[in-house]
Write a protein that holds these residues in place. Sequence first.
Motif, PDB file in Angstrom:
ATOM      1  N   TRP A 223       0.816  -1.207   0.000  1.00  0.00           N
ATOM      2  CA  TRP A 223       0.000   0.000   0.000  1.00  0.00           C
ATOM      3  C   TRP A 223       0.859   1.270   0.000  1.00  0.00           C
ATOM      4  O   TRP A 223       0.573   2.220  -0.728  1.00  0.00           O
ATOM      5  CB  TRP A 223      -0.938  -0.005   1.195  1.00  0.00           C
ATOM      6  N   TRP A 224       1.924   1.259   0.802  1.00  0.00           N
ATOM      7  CA  TRP A 224       2.721   2.471   0.964  1.00  0.00           C
ATOM      8  C   TRP A 224       3.884   2.576  -0.009  1.00  0.00           C
ATOM      9  O   TRP A 224       4.368   3.683  -0.268  1.00  0.00           O
ATOM     10  CB  TRP A 224       3.266   2.560   2.392  1.00  0.00           C
ATOM     11  N   CYS A 225       4.333   1.423  -0.556  1.00  0.00           N
ATOM     12  CA  CYS A 225       5.520   1.452  -1.419  1.00  0.00           C
ATOM     13  C   CYS A 225       5.228   1.010  -2.846  1.00  0.00           C
ATOM     14  O   CYS A 225       5.404   1.786  -3.787  1.00  0.00           O
ATOM     15  CB  CYS A 225       6.615   0.577  -0.810  1.00  0.00           C
ATOM     16  N   LEU A 226       4.787  -0.238  -3.004  1.00  0.00           N
ATOM     17  CA  LEU A 226       4.651  -0.776  -4.349  1.00  0.00           C
ATOM     18  C   LEU A 226       3.550  -0.095  -5.141  1.00  0.00           C
ATOM     19  O   LEU A 226       3.705   0.175  -6.332  1.00  0.00           O
ATOM     20  CB  LEU A 226       4.401  -2.283  -4.289  1.00  0.00           C
ATOM     21  N   ARG A 227       2.429   0.202  -4.511  1.00  0.00           N
ATOM     22  CA  ARG A 227       1.295   0.778  -5.239  1.00  0.00           C
ATOM     23  C   ARG A 227       1.635   2.128  -5.870  1.00  0.00           C
ATOM     24  O   ARG A 227       1.399   2.332  -7.062  1.00  0.00           O
ATOM     25  CB  ARG A 227       0.084   0.906  -4.302  1.00  0.00           C
ATOM     26  N   PRO A 228       2.229   3.087  -5.137  1.00  0.00           N
ATOM     27  CA  PRO A 228       2.610   4.345  -5.798  1.00  0.00           C
ATOM     28  C   PRO A 228       3.658   4.149  -6.886  1.00  0.00           C
ATOM     29  O   PRO A 228       3.630   4.806  -7.920  1.00  0.00           O
ATOM     30  CB  PRO A 228       3.159   5.198  -4.643  1.00  0.00           C
ATOM     31  N   TYR A 229       4.591   3.226  -6.651  1.00  0.00           N
ATOM     32  CA  TYR A 229       5.653   3.000  -7.628  1.00  0.00           C
ATOM     33  C   TYR A 229       5.091   2.420  -8.920  1.00  0.00           C
ATOM     34  O   TYR A 229       5.444   2.859 -10.018  1.00  0.00           O
ATOM     35  CB  TYR A 229       6.694   2.063  -7.037  1.00  0.00           C
TER      36      TYR A 229
END
Length: 565
Positions: A223-229
């Motif tokens: 949620w905090w890392c992969l999704r925005p990337y």
Amino acid sequence: MIAADAPSSSRSKGWWGIVAVTAVAAGIRFYGLDRRQLWLDENCTFYWARHFFNWPADGPQPWYEPAHLPYFFLLHGWCKIVGDSAWGLRSFSALIGTLTVPLLSYLAFRLAGRRAAITTAILAALHPLHVYYSQEARSYSLWIFITTINILLLLLAANSRKIIWWIVYVCAAWLAVLTHFCSLFWIPGSLAVIFLSLTPRLFLKRWIIAHILLGLMLIPVYWWCLRPYLGTGAADWQHSMWLNIPPHMAIPKSLWSLLPSGDYPSAYLAPLAASLDYQILLPSRIPRMGPAILLCAIALACLYPFRSKKKIQIDRRVQGDLLIQNLSRPFVALAIFSLSFLAISWIASFILGRGYLVARYDFAAWPSFILALVLLLEIFAHRFQAVTARRFSPLPITAFLAGCSAITCLGLHRLPVQNDILDRASRIAAQVQPEDLLISLNIYRWFLEHEWEKIGFKTRILSFPSAHDRQFCWQNAEDELRHPDRLSSDASHLANEVEATLQAHHNVWLISHGQPVGARWNADQILFQELRGRGISIELQNEWIGLAVLGRRQERPIGPSSQRP
């Protein structure tokens, strides 16, 4: 019947041999760490390590490169001790790469004994790919180290009723995913260790529970890392890595590259190509030992089918907590482990539509691949002895493979390195004054921070599109063009800044990394059209560094600092 233990003096000699090989591995990995300048990804590493606890307000945030967070955290502390020069940044990888050698050796010892441990140490110490990534300021060395720890923890959990091994494994697997999210493709293949368990049902049950727990722990990571990337379209550059490799050859090409002194594609050797022009330098002078290794593989394959009526025995001392009576079982498990990781990565590359993920990220298969290769050599020795009734040691073959690797390492070290980043940064700094405005297109805003820090250059820098101010510009140009209104707004805001700077009688410079072709150039044209529409000229000053100067048409002469170098 199990063979008796060898004398303690013989065992101590074996361990001293591994210590000696590890010392050689350290020398190879620490030698020449500052021989070349930092390349693109290593410049990004410098930024993350420097600002890990103090992010610039207008700078990239850590979740724009989520694959290396534990590495950046550890490297930040390491650089506090040794500094953040090229040597300091890369020395952490060299240390971790060195420690991987005895760790792999210990794994081989548990599986097949002291001779296999020495063989593994030699092959790992001289393996050109591992040496290369042990000299790069990126997380791949740490990733392989954690992956090797995970294999060891799985082996310990395979024949132990202690829950602690599974708990530690889940934590290590979580760190592996944080270090590189391609570790997710590694997980299904880990089930192959069930072949080494004396209680396969219990192993399967705990394996399922452990990975359910791991999945829950990864939800906040996603949620905090992969999704925005994943929303940045940040991997379109991967398509170019394997353009000349047909899809059905992707996995064989990876396996061929993982061999000692295998045939390495240019994608593995990025710093040899680390000019800003992305010119791939892979001269034919690099020794290629593929044909010789292929002959060895054929010899092994020809001898393997011969079976002895005698049951293969191993020393009691190699058993420890694991009771493995047949070398074929761990060989099959590790082979499945390697191949499944490559296969799942290959499938995912097509699902994601981002080119082959097995271009550089297949290196996580290396620990299990090397162990499988060493076990294959041991099987060869046992089969040969069973068929011919003669003792055979795999050490000559090991010496041959190690020699091939050593020659390749020497060839790589003697190659000329085309890396003009510092020269380019110096030329820009010689042109641009501190009070000027520099506009970067594509990657440049944060790309040259390490070099500009080194030469003490500071000026105001803005990027187009503006989103590039908050990340490293690993943005898909096609995605940007889907939002022309946003690009037009950015261009209008940037043109206002240009006009204000020109009115203050300061120069405005534009530096471009892209070539005037394709979607990237179409996105840049939106800015060029806005500037020209306001009567602002664009005059190329130095094509090699992509530097142009902006000014009012026939209204403002260009100062001495803008003359051609």
